[in-house]
Design a protein around this motif. Structure first.
Motif, short mmCIF file in Angstrom:
data_model
loop_
_atom_site.label_atom_id
_atom_site.label_comp_id
_atom_site.label_asym_id
_atom_site.label_seq_id
_atom_site.Cartn_x
_atom_site.Cartn_y
_atom_site.Cartn_z
N GLU A 34 0.83 -1.21 0.00
CA GLU A 34 0.00 0.00 0.00
C GLU A 34 0.87 1.26 0.00
N GLY A 35 1.96 1.23 0.75
CA GLY A 35 2.87 2.37 0.79
C GLY A 35 3.52 2.62 -0.56
N ALA A 37 2.27 1.75 -3.44
CA ALA A 37 1.21 2.24 -4.32
C ALA A 37 1.00 3.74 -4.11
N LYS A 38 1.06 4.18 -2.87
CA LYS A 38 0.90 5.61 -2.57
C LYS A 38 2.07 6.39 -3.16
N GLN A 39 3.27 5.81 -3.06
CA GLN A 39 4.46 6.45 -3.63
C GLN A 39 4.29 6.62 -5.14
N GLU A 41 1.45 6.64 -6.80
CA GLU A 41 0.34 7.59 -6.99
C GLU A 41 0.85 9.03 -6.92
N ASP A 42 1.72 9.29 -5.94
CA ASP A 42 2.31 10.63 -5.81
C ASP A 42 3.08 10.99 -7.07
N SER A 47 3.32 14.90 -7.50
CA SER A 47 3.54 15.35 -6.14
C SER A 47 5.01 15.15 -5.79
N ILE A 55 6.09 7.46 4.28
CA ILE A 55 4.71 7.07 4.00
C ILE A 55 4.22 6.06 5.04
N GLU A 58 3.58 7.90 8.28
CA GLU A 58 2.36 8.72 8.23
C GLU A 58 1.10 7.88 8.46
N HIS A 59 1.15 6.62 8.05
CA HIS A 59 0.01 5.73 8.26
C HIS A 59 0.03 5.09 9.65
#
Length: 82
Positions: A34-35, A37-39, A41-42, A47, A55, A58-59
């Motif tokens: 998930e982390g 994937a967020k990276q 996505e950014d 971003s 990341i 932060e979660h």
């Protein structure tokens, strides 16, 4: 120029950061996925690039102390002959 060097270091260390964090039991494979994937996505949304440890922190999945432990091991492994 400096940003390129930073990105090269990140590419070299980021995947292993996650592997070590999982091996130590600090995060699960699902949390790391998930982390990452967020990276990604950014990156797709232009971003600012964030380290995977940031990341995960932060979660609430990893502590600053655990990040330091992973980083220490990461750089110790780097020193070992390949």
């Amino acid at each position: 120029m400096e940003e390129d060097a930073f990105k090269n270091l990140l590419k070299q260390y980021s995947p292993r950061f996650g592997e070590i964090a999982i091996d130590k039991g600090f995060v699960t494979a699902e949390q790391l996925t998930e982390g990452i994937a967020k990276q990604a996505e950014d990156g797709l949304s232009n971003s600012r690039y964030r380290l995977i440890g940031s990341i995960l922190f932060e979660h609430g999945w990893i502590t600053n102390e655990q990040i330091d432990i992973v980083r220490c091991e990461l750089f110790e492994r780097k020193e070992l002959p390949q």
